[in-house]
Design an enzyme around this catalytic site. Structure first.
Site, PDB file in Angstrom:
ATOM      1  N   GLU A   1       0.815  -1.214   0.000  1.00 45.68           N
ATOM      2  CA  GLU A   1       0.000   0.000   0.000  1.00 45.68           C
ATOM      3  C   GLU A   1       0.849   1.263   0.000  1.00 45.68           C
ATOM      4  O   GLU A   1       0.420   2.307  -0.469  1.00 45.68           O
ATOM      5  CB  GLU A   1      -0.926   0.025   1.235  1.00 45.68           C
ATOM      6  CG  GLU A   1      -2.229  -0.717   1.002  1.00 45.68           C
ATOM      7  CD  GLU A   1      -3.251  -0.488   2.105  1.00 45.68           C
ATOM      8  OE1 GLU A   1      -2.955   0.215   3.096  1.00 45.68           O
ATOM      9  OE2 GLU A   1      -4.351  -1.044   1.990  1.00 45.68           O
TER      10      GLU A   1
ATOM     11  N   HIS B   1       9.059 -26.849  -1.313  1.00 46.51           N
ATOM     12  CA  HIS B   1       8.490 -28.020  -1.993  1.00 46.51           C
ATOM     13  C   HIS B   1       7.292 -27.642  -2.848  1.00 46.51           C
ATOM     14  O   HIS B   1       6.553 -28.514  -3.305  1.00 46.51           O
ATOM     15  CB  HIS B   1       8.131 -29.092  -0.955  1.00 46.51           C
ATOM     16  CG  HIS B   1       9.340 -29.560  -0.207  1.00 46.51           C
ATOM     17  ND1 HIS B   1       9.999 -30.731  -0.502  1.00 46.51           N
ATOM     18  CD2 HIS B   1      10.044 -28.965   0.798  1.00 46.51           C
ATOM     19  CE1 HIS B   1      11.054 -30.849   0.303  1.00 46.51           C
ATOM     20  NE2 HIS B   1      11.097 -29.785   1.103  1.00 46.51           N
TER      21      HIS B   1
ATOM     22  N   LYS C   1     -14.341  -0.349  -3.691  1.00 47.82           N
ATOM     23  CA  LYS C   1     -15.448   0.010  -2.793  1.00 47.82           C
ATOM     24  C   LYS C   1     -16.565   0.680  -3.584  1.00 47.82           C
ATOM     25  O   LYS C   1     -17.735   0.390  -3.386  1.00 47.82           O
ATOM     26  CB  LYS C   1     -14.962   0.957  -1.690  1.00 47.82           C
ATOM     27  CG  LYS C   1     -14.023   0.310  -0.694  1.00 47.82           C
ATOM     28  CD  LYS C   1     -13.708   1.278   0.430  1.00 47.82           C
ATOM     29  CE  LYS C   1     -12.542   0.795   1.253  1.00 47.82           C
ATOM     30  NZ  LYS C   1     -12.032   1.809   2.159  1.00 47.82           N
TER      31      LYS C   1
HETATM   32  O1  PA5 Z   1      -3.674   0.924   5.828  1.00 50.19           O
HETATM   33  C1  PA5 Z   1      -4.809   1.342   5.681  1.00 50.19           C
HETATM   34  O2  PA5 Z   1      -5.083   2.533   5.893  1.00 50.19           O
HETATM   35  C2  PA5 Z   1      -5.955   0.429   5.266  1.00 50.19           C
HETATM   36  O3  PA5 Z   1      -5.546  -0.866   5.034  1.00 50.19           O
HETATM   37  C3  PA5 Z   1      -6.996   0.403   6.368  1.00 50.19           C
HETATM   38  O4  PA5 Z   1      -6.386   0.006   7.549  1.00 50.19           O
HETATM   39  C4  PA5 Z   1      -8.153  -0.521   6.044  1.00 50.19           C
HETATM   40  O5  PA5 Z   1      -8.719  -0.160   4.817  1.00 50.19           O
HETATM   41  C5  PA5 Z   1      -9.204  -0.452   7.134  1.00 50.19           C
HETATM   42  O6  PA5 Z   1      -9.666   0.837   7.283  1.00 50.19           O
HETATM   43  P1  PA5 Z   1     -10.436   1.315   8.567  1.00 50.19           P
HETATM   44  O7  PA5 Z   1      -9.552   1.130   9.746  1.00 50.19           O
HETATM   45  O8  PA5 Z   1     -10.775   2.729   8.316  1.00 50.19           O
HETATM   46  O9  PA5 Z   1     -11.683   0.447   8.672  1.00 50.19           O
END
Ligand code: PA5
Length: 445
Positions: free
Chosen positions: A287, A308, A422
């Site tokens: 990310e 393996h 989303k």
């Molecule tokens: O690193 C990030 O920001 C994302 O992976 C969020 O943690 C994830 O989308 C969950 O979001 P939230 O904590 O707002 O539910």
């Protein structure tokens, strides 16, 4: 504190290239430390280890004691992405491999939900809950993420029906934004104990906030040791130097990517307890770096099992990857291989040897074979898999990620791409407000 060994990259790049990428990583270090780079409103994670409020740790302790007094033996931690993987990786790394099967339980079992939309998963979670004494932690920084919201609605209703609304409020803790989001509103209305995810800490950097610390403490694990290790890393990595392990890691992985054409990094472990460290690391680097058409794809293998299955490809398949090996110096439990008079299995050459010695030889043999096969090797070394070393490792990866992403030329702290699915999902689920998108998406299918 973790150390780094990049000798396994020596045959893939010359000293001048390494020097050039080290200079770039040192510039990126300055950007991170000056706190003037892209995404600089999300740097709260940098000083979490040295600034963890004692009051917050006391609150966490009190919740765990209250749940213990109630006889809670199952804590359902609800969250996804950064609101789940940190706690999951620490709990897996520090727990007994067979904690679930062992009769003796020192602490509640922590299980996770809200990280998928599988109906079977939730139905089977309810089967487990029915046999146990249940509490829940719901974690969502935005307070609006669909997967945890769906799971929480189901778990909340279950807990309320079973224990009554008043008792439910003492069995549910919410971790969310200080002011906004549906989860904040709901928690205030229902009177839940809440913890705040600081505005300046992104999900994937939040393991040392209550997001990670409450589930880890609920599992009875060594939160103080984890913070101590992270603090050691915070101090060590703040020193600008060519030898700083975070600078070295950022420099070498960027060099392997940009100069040697390696577009995949495989995080390798030789201890099943580290499987979820890789899952956490994949989110952190994926990310943080995978944007603007750039980035190294983070993958992982669990050895020796995956030697393996994936071993053939890594040894001889397309030459697109390098490996970062999590090297653990010593096992914390000992099993020595015995002698057998008949030696029918022909293993007497190993008699008297520790199993971990064989593991280390498998690791070394693989490392050399993969170098011969064209796969550069980085080793991140830790003494043992305990809370302190794990705290150092997690902070090391976070700090190095900031440097590495700046070296690559991207903002490490946003994740605009996560929104795309989303929008489509909401359109397909006909969420109010998405009418136009629903019409448009239906024409595509
Ligand atoms: O690193 C990030 O920001 C994302 O992976 C969020 O943690 C994830 O989308 C969950 O979001 P939230 O904590 O707002 O539910």
């Amino acid at each position: 504190m973790v150390t780094i060994d990049v000798k396994g990259c020596a045959s893939f790049a010359d000293a001048a290239s390494l020097k050039a990428y080290t200079a770039k990583a040192l510039e990126a270090f300055d950007v991170l430390e000056s706190e003037k780079g892209a995404g600089n409103d999300f740097l709260g994670w940098k000083h979490l280890p040295s600034e963890i409020p004692a009051e917050m740790l006391n609150d966490i302790d009190t919740i765990c004691k209250n749940w213990k007094a109630k006889g809670v033996d199952l804590v359902i931690a609800i969250g996804i992405g950064g609101s789940y993987l940190g706690a999951k990786c620490v709990i897996e790394a520090l727990s007994h491999n067979f904690a679930k099967q062992l009769k003796k339980k020192d602490a509640p079992e922590v299980v996770f939900a809200g990280n998928n939309l599988s109906e079977e998963y939730l139905a089977e979670l309810m089967d487990l809950a029915a046999e146990r004494n249940v509490a829940a932690i719901v974690i969502s920084k935005s307070g609006t993420t669909t997967e945890p919201a769906v799971a929480f609605r189901i778990v909340k209703q279950y807990i309320e029906e079973r224990y009554g609304k008043a008792d439910a409020a003492s069995r549910i803790v919410a971790i969310t934004d200080a002011k906004k989001g549906a989860l904040k509103t709901l928690s205030t209305q229902e009177g839940y104990k809440t913890f705040v995810v600081p505005d300046n800490v992104g999900g994937r950097f939040s393991v040392l906030t209550p997001v990670g610390l409450l589930p880890i403490a609920a599992a009875g694990l060594d939160v103080k040791g984890l913070i101590e290790g992270a603090l050691e890393a915070e101090k060590a990595l703040a020193v600008k130097s060519e030898e700083n392990p975070a600078v070295v890691y950022a420099a070498v992985r960027n060099m392997l990517h940009s100069q040697c054409g390696k577009s995949i990094e495989i995080l390798v472990n030789y201890n099943p307890k580290l499987t979820y460290v890789a899952e956490w690391w994949k989110q952190l680097y994926g990310e943080s770096e995978g944007k603007d058409g750039k980035g190294i794809f983070p993958a992982s293998v669990n050895n020796t099992a995956d030697l393996h299955s994936m071993g053939q490809f890594i040894q001889e398949g397309s030459r697109v990857m390098f490996e970062t090996v999590l090297h653990v110096e010593k096992a914390q439990r000992n099993v020595v291989i015995g002698t057998d008079e008949q030696n029918l299995d022909q293993l007497n050459f190993l008699a008297g040897k520790h199993v971990e010695h064989c593991n280390h030889m498998a690791e070394l043999g693989t490392r050399l074979a993969h170098i011969d096969g064209g796969v550069p090797q980085i080793s991140i070394c830790m003494e043992k898999v305990d809370a302190k070393n794990l705290g150092s490792l997690l902070y090391f990866f976070e700090f190095a990620c900031g440097i590495s992403a700046y070296t690559l030329g991207v903002n490490p702290f946003n994740q605009p791409g996560v929104e795309a699915y989303k929008k489509n999902m909401f359109a397909l689920l006909e969420k109010p407000g998405y009418e136009e998108a629903t019409k448009a998406i239906k024409e595509r299918i």
